[in-house]
Scaffold this motif. Structure first.
Motif, short mmCIF file in Angstrom:
data_model
loop_
_atom_site.label_atom_id
_atom_site.label_comp_id
_atom_site.label_asym_id
_atom_site.label_seq_id
_atom_site.Cartn_x
_atom_site.Cartn_y
_atom_site.Cartn_z
N GLN A 139 68.50 56.39 13.70
CA GLN A 139 67.24 55.71 13.99
C GLN A 139 66.20 56.74 14.43
OE1 GLN A 139 66.86 52.75 13.09
NE2 GLN A 139 68.80 51.67 13.24
N GLY A 140 64.98 56.26 14.64
CA GLY A 140 63.91 57.14 15.07
C GLY A 140 64.06 57.60 16.51
N ALA A 141 63.60 58.81 16.79
CA ALA A 141 63.73 59.37 18.13
C ALA A 141 62.86 58.66 19.15
CB ALA A 141 63.40 60.86 18.11
N ALA A 142 61.95 57.79 18.71
CA ALA A 142 61.17 57.00 19.67
C ALA A 142 62.05 56.05 20.45
CB ALA A 142 60.07 56.22 18.94
N ALA A 143 63.27 55.82 19.99
CA ALA A 143 64.23 55.01 20.75
C ALA A 143 64.70 55.73 22.00
CB ALA A 143 65.45 54.67 19.88
N MET A 180 75.55 58.19 17.34
CA MET A 180 74.14 57.84 17.17
C MET A 180 73.32 59.08 16.87
SD MET A 180 74.19 55.54 20.63
CE MET A 180 75.70 56.38 21.19
N LEU A 181 72.54 59.03 15.79
CA LEU A 181 71.66 60.12 15.40
C LEU A 181 70.23 59.65 15.54
CD1 LEU A 181 71.21 62.94 14.12
CD2 LEU A 181 71.41 61.83 11.88
N TYR A 182 69.42 60.41 16.29
CA TYR A 182 68.02 60.05 16.51
C TYR A 182 67.13 61.12 15.89
CZ TYR A 182 69.95 56.40 19.31
OH TYR A 182 70.66 55.30 19.69
N ILE A 183 66.21 60.68 15.03
CA ILE A 183 65.49 61.59 14.13
C ILE A 183 64.00 61.58 14.46
CG2 ILE A 183 65.02 62.13 11.72
CD1 ILE A 183 67.50 60.23 11.12
N GLY A 184 63.49 62.72 14.87
CA GLY A 184 62.07 62.86 15.14
C GLY A 184 61.38 63.64 14.04
N ALA A 185 61.61 63.24 12.81
CA ALA A 185 61.06 63.94 11.65
C ALA A 185 60.86 62.93 10.52
CB ALA A 185 62.00 65.05 11.19
N ARG A 186 60.00 63.31 9.56
CA ARG A 186 59.88 62.48 8.36
C ARG A 186 61.02 62.85 7.42
NH1 ARG A 186 56.76 65.86 4.79
NH2 ARG A 186 56.03 67.68 5.93
N ILE A 187 61.61 61.86 6.79
CA ILE A 187 62.79 62.08 5.98
C ILE A 187 62.39 62.19 4.52
CG2 ILE A 187 65.03 61.13 5.31
CD1 ILE A 187 65.03 59.66 8.03
N ALA A 188 62.71 63.32 3.92
CA ALA A 188 62.32 63.59 2.55
C ALA A 188 62.84 62.51 1.61
CB ALA A 188 62.85 64.96 2.12
N GLY A 189 61.99 62.11 0.66
CA GLY A 189 62.40 61.15 -0.35
C GLY A 189 62.19 59.70 0.02
N THR A 233 73.09 62.77 18.93
CA THR A 233 72.40 63.99 18.52
C THR A 233 70.96 63.62 18.23
OG1 THR A 233 74.39 64.96 17.53
CG2 THR A 233 72.27 65.83 16.80
N VAL A 234 70.03 64.49 18.68
CA VAL A 234 68.61 64.30 18.39
C VAL A 234 68.16 65.48 17.53
CG1 VAL A 234 66.30 64.13 19.35
CG2 VAL A 234 68.21 63.08 20.56
N VAL A 235 67.46 65.19 16.44
CA VAL A 235 66.90 66.24 15.60
C VAL A 235 65.40 66.02 15.45
CG1 VAL A 235 69.03 66.66 14.32
CG2 VAL A 235 67.44 64.92 13.48
N PRO A 236 64.63 67.10 15.37
CA PRO A 236 65.01 68.51 15.47
C PRO A 236 65.53 68.87 16.88
CG PRO A 236 62.81 68.26 14.53
CD PRO A 236 63.19 66.95 15.07
N THR A 237 66.34 69.90 16.95
CA THR A 237 66.85 70.37 18.23
C THR A 237 65.68 70.74 19.15
OG1 THR A 237 68.83 71.25 17.15
CG2 THR A 237 68.32 72.10 19.35
N GLY A 238 65.77 70.32 20.39
CA GLY A 238 64.73 70.63 21.36
C GLY A 238 63.55 69.69 21.33
N LEU A 239 63.62 68.65 20.50
CA LEU A 239 62.50 67.72 20.37
C LEU A 239 62.11 67.11 21.70
CD1 LEU A 239 60.63 66.07 18.41
CD2 LEU A 239 62.43 64.34 18.41
#
Length: 242
Positions: A139-143, A180-189, A233-239
């Motif tokens: 999900q998005g890192a805004a969570a 749980m993976l939290y993503i603070g980036a736009r996902i290609a495609g 895990t949160v990506v990018p690292t250090g976000l």
């Protein structure tokens, strides 16, 4: 016994990448989303790579349909070894916190919380009984950390995160992994990435946002599951530093 994963929210991006990654590891995959056309195309691609794929259409906003959906999945692969949950509402509905209403939250509860909870209740008992299973989400890192003008769906995602954290603590000693993976980036495609690039090319002021390869995100989820040495895990690292 062949292992299997049910991928709920097999849209462009992480869902499809998770299906491919687990298929490469020998899992049968069940592809679940609203629209059959893209699922059939993906299933054909996976089959060409020697991966057994099953297509099931479902509206994950309809929690009452979960028992019937679970039976369809069992008819295809039995009780799945793993499930991935990552659907996105048709309209995430980001709003400033000062404009948030109870109605906006309620609209996003079924697809974000209620259906996930119902699916876990369907499939967790079999995972515990065989002492092997995984419940995964992206999900998005805004969570994880609130951001200005991004209340609404992330508020409910934060509740989902709390639920999964509690579940992880309760079932880790029973052979079941929760990741749980939290993503603070736009996902290609993805449509979001295409719209971001279009608007930036037109000269619109856009926030600086890193791009993420969905295959690499799926690799992270697989590594978390295989190693079982962390639940988040949160990506990018250090976000979230600072």
């Amino acid at each position: 016994m062949t292992k299997s994963i049910a991928v709920f929210g097999t849209g462009p991006g992480v869902g499809q990448a998770v299906a491919r990654r687990y298929g490469k590891e020998g899992y049968d995959v069940v592809l679940v989303a609203r629209r059959r056309g893209p699922l059939d195309l993906l299933a054909r691609d996976l089959s060409a790579d020697g991966i057994t794929a099953h297509v099931i259409t479902a509206d994950l906003d309809q929690t009452s349909a979960v028992p019937a959906l679970a039976e369809q999945i069992r008819a295809s692969v039995g009780n799945p070894t793993a499930l991935y949950y990552g659907p996105v509402p048709t309209d995430p509905g980001f709003v400033p916190a000062v404009d948030l209403t109870p109605e906006r939250l309620q609209d996003r509860m079924p697809i974000t919380m209620y259906t996930l909870l119902a699916l876990v209740r369907e499939f967790l008992p079999a995972m515990v009984e065989r002492r092997d299973g995984a419940i995964l989400s992206a999900q998005g890192a805004a969570a994880v950390r609130g951001r200005p003008n991004m209340s609404g769906w992330p508020t409910v995602l934060a509740a989902q995160r709390n639920y999964l954290q509690s579940l992880a603590a309760e079932v880790s000693g029973k052979g079941v992994y929760v990741g749980m993976l939290y993503i603070g980036a736009r996902i290609a495609g993805t449509p979001f990435d295409a719209d971001y690039e279009r608007r930036r090319a037109q000269g619109e002021p856009m926030p600086d946002m890193a791009a993420a390869d969905p295959a690499e995100l799926a690799d992270i989820l697989w590594d978390m599951h295989a190693q079982r040495n962390r639940h988040e895990t949160v990506v990018p690292t250090g976000l979230l530093d600072g």
